[in-house]
Design an enzyme around this catalytic site. Structure first.
Site, PDB file in Angstrom:
ATOM      1  N   SER A 223       0.615  -6.710 -12.836  1.00 20.60           N
ATOM      2  CA  SER A 223      -0.466  -6.311 -11.943  1.00 20.60           C
ATOM      3  C   SER A 223      -1.405  -7.500 -11.715  1.00 20.60           C
ATOM      4  O   SER A 223      -0.962  -8.527 -11.208  1.00 20.60           O
ATOM      5  CB  SER A 223      -1.183  -5.081 -12.506  1.00 20.60           C
ATOM      6  OG  SER A 223      -2.035  -4.490 -11.552  1.00 20.60           O
ATOM      7  N   GLU A 351       5.649   2.593  -7.663  1.00 17.16           N
ATOM      8  CA  GLU A 351       4.370   1.921  -7.901  1.00 17.16           C
ATOM      9  C   GLU A 351       3.173   2.754  -7.433  1.00 17.16           C
ATOM     10  O   GLU A 351       2.222   2.979  -8.169  1.00 17.16           O
ATOM     11  CB  GLU A 351       4.342   0.584  -7.160  1.00 17.16           C
ATOM     12  CG  GLU A 351       5.288  -0.474  -7.681  1.00 17.16           C
ATOM     13  CD  GLU A 351       4.779  -1.210  -8.893  1.00 17.16           C
ATOM     14  OE1 GLU A 351       3.685  -0.863  -9.399  1.00 17.16           O
ATOM     15  OE2 GLU A 351       5.471  -2.136  -9.357  1.00 17.16           O
ATOM     16  N   HIS A 453       3.124   2.582 -11.298  1.00 18.69           N
ATOM     17  CA  HIS A 453       2.544   1.291 -11.646  1.00 18.69           C
ATOM     18  C   HIS A 453       2.157   1.273 -13.128  1.00 18.69           C
ATOM     19  O   HIS A 453       1.440   2.149 -13.611  1.00 18.69           O
ATOM     20  CB  HIS A 453       1.301   1.052 -10.782  1.00 18.69           C
ATOM     21  CG  HIS A 453       0.720  -0.313 -10.891  1.00 18.69           C
ATOM     22  ND1 HIS A 453       1.396  -1.442 -10.500  1.00 18.69           N
ATOM     23  CD2 HIS A 453      -0.500  -0.747 -11.332  1.00 18.69           C
ATOM     24  CE1 HIS A 453       0.632  -2.499 -10.685  1.00 18.69           C
ATOM     25  NE2 HIS A 453      -0.526  -2.112 -11.202  1.00 18.69           N
TER      26      HIS A 453
END
Length: 536
Positions: A223, A351, A453
């Site tokens: 990330s 995600e 995610h």
């Protein structure tokens, strides 16, 4: 609501308010530093670094050193300045407790008001051999550039099972890490990235003291940590600081269309022009009563931490057009000018379910709302998009919207970067695809999180409640990651073959549990990348 959902919602809420008002070196040698060189060891709880001796802790099959300073405290005149060298110490410094988290609010975990936070942690196997130094993996944490800490990650399995030295890093966040203002000029906007480079220089100088190979350093992150890693591939001052890279859910070209991060928001990318950040800097100076000061920066540097923290999410992105990132990283990549190093690059299958779940809690996305979002986002291309991503009894409208955003914002831009990077260096592409991964958020009826995610993180770090098949996937991923850190190739005996990415066939390693769960696939058509190449 989980901390991840709070983070997604908080970030979206900030952007909704803020964007409405704004238009859219080479490694340092020990001899040059004038310090005592780090000393190689073969185990033991005491290690001599180039700044002084430290004592960590041996626990079973690992050695753990926590809270090692790698730069001077960025306080006072050093607030919003490049990191300075750490001051050497005499005697032996205790390195058994985690350092404070860099100043942040509570969205990503515990809140902190600490500016003195430039510390890192080192995990090694219990015994190392100076004759056979281990690969070094430096981990840059995620958290939206405004939360998280290196100490959030338990590196034991990577270090012990993978036979590697693992370094996890704190870096300045939010308003302290990415503040920009015209008074700072090109120096502003990337102090957090400069911290990461300082940690890499520390690693080059000190890896041997922990049994690591200073000539074999892999920079990795997820990330925000992945966006950082990708950005540093394009940063002139990062040249020579790492030898390989792992980018998990954060390639340079990832971007969200209108309504992507949350309904009502304009298009967004995690890397912004310096002028954009400077606008927030001027607004912040005015709100704090410093805009008319004779020395704006001096006024701001005297401002207490608790007065700055409410503004931290205004600066939740690195800036380009700076001394660190002279050019937009995505442009550097597309132009073929990124540093050519072996890479693992990938994303998770679902995600955007993390973000859509937060939006769903605000306003449920039914069939009518789904069509509204498609029309508002893609205009004349909305019909084609709905045809490719139909809502049905099997796929709820909210899940269909999450699939649209995942493929448009993550999968296909990442695929474009993989193609570009593969022209100059080995690239191994992956998609984490365990849709039964331990949920990163509390379950929502009718909205499974899937491989959302961040859901791959327990498979590499602190494990979740795994089935036997998931545990096997976790073990295999650790072997892949550490084999890559060792040799630049994730393949090793006993693992399913992972073909090198070739832009002509787009082969990607799908990572899922069970028989044939790890396999090579071509995701270009499955993710409708040809459609998104023609769609805004």
């Amino acid at each position: 609501m989980s901390s991840r959902q709070r983070c997604a919602r908080a970030f979206a809420a900030f952007l909704a308010a803020a964007l409405a008002t704004v238009s859219t070196g080479a490694a340092t040698a020990c001899a040059a530093s004038g310090r005592t060189p780090a000393v190689a060891t073969t185990g033991g709880a005491t290690v001599r670094t180039d700044a002084g001796s430290i004592r960590g802790r041996i626990t079973g099959d690992q050695r753990l050193f926590r809270g090692i300073p790698y730069a001077a405290p960025p306080v006072g005149a050093l607030r919003w300045a490049s990191p300075e060298p750490v001051h050497p110490w005499t005697g032996t410094r205790q390195a058994t407790e985690a350092a404070p988290r860099c100043a942040q609010n509570a969205e990503q975990g515990a809140a902190s008001d600490a500016e003195d936070c430039l510390y890192l942690n080192v995990t090694t196997p219990a015994r190392t051999d100076a004759r056979h130094p281990l690969p070094v993996l430096v981990w840059v944490h995620g958290g939206g550039f405004f939360g998280g800490a290196g100490s959030d990650y338990d590196a034991r399995r990577l270090a012990v099972r993978g036979r590697a030295i693992v370094v996890t890093v704190n870096y300045r966040l939010g308003v302290f890490g990415f503040f920009a203002h015209p008074a700072l000029g090109r120096d502003g906007g990337d102090f957090g990235l400069e911290d990461q480079m300082a940690a890499l220089r520390w690693t080059r100088r000190n890896a041997a003291a922990f049994g690591g190979d200073p000539r074999n350093v892999t920079l990795s992150g997820q990330s925000a940590g992945a966006f950082s890693t990708c950005a540093l591939l394009t940063a002139p001052a990062a040249k020579g600081l790492f030898d390989k890279a792992i980018v998990q859910s954060g390639s340079c070209s990832v971007n969200y269309p209108k309504n992507g991060l949350a309904p009502g928001l304009p298009p967004y990318t995690p890397l912004m022009p310096r002028e954009f950040a400077e606008t927030f800097g001027k607004q912040s100076a005015a709100a704090l009563g410093c805009a008319t000061a004779a020395d704006v920066l001096a006024c701001l540097r005297k401002t207490p931490v608790n007065k700055l923290l409410p503004m931290t999410q205004r600066f939740a992105f690195p800036a380009y057009g700076t001394k660190v990132l002279p050019r937009r990283p995505a442009d550097v990549l597309s132009g073929g000018d990124a540093r050519p190093v072996p890479m693992i690059v990938g994303h998770n299958r679902d995600e955007m379910r993390l973000y859509v779940s937060a939006a769903q809690a605000q306003q449920p996305i039914d069939a009518a709302r789904y069509r509204e979002l498609l029309q508002d986002t893609f205009g004349a291309d909305a019909t084609r998009a709905e045809r490719a991503y139909p809502a049905s009894d099997a796929v709820a409208p909210a899940l269909a919207w999450a699939n649209v955003l995942t493929d448009r914002g993550w999968a296909c831009p990442t695929r474009d970067d993989e193609r570009t990077l593969a022209r100059r260096a080995p690239v191994y592409a992956y998609e984490f695809a365990d849709r039964d991964a331990p949920s990163v958020t509390p379950p929502t009826e009718g909205f499974p999180m899937g491989a959302a995610h961040g859901s791959e993180l327990p498979y590499l770090w602190t494990p979740g409640r795994f089935t036997a098949a998931q545990q096997k996937l976790s073990d295999d991923m650790i072997r892949y990651w550490t084999a890559f850190a060792r040799t630049g190739d994730p393949n090793q005996k006993g693992l399913p073959a992972w073909p090198r990415f070739d832009g002509r066939n787009g082969r990607t390693q799908s990572l899922a549990p069970g028989p044939h769960g790890i396999r090579s696939v071509d995701l270009t058509s499955a993710r409708h990348c040809d459609l998104w190449a023609k769609t805004s």
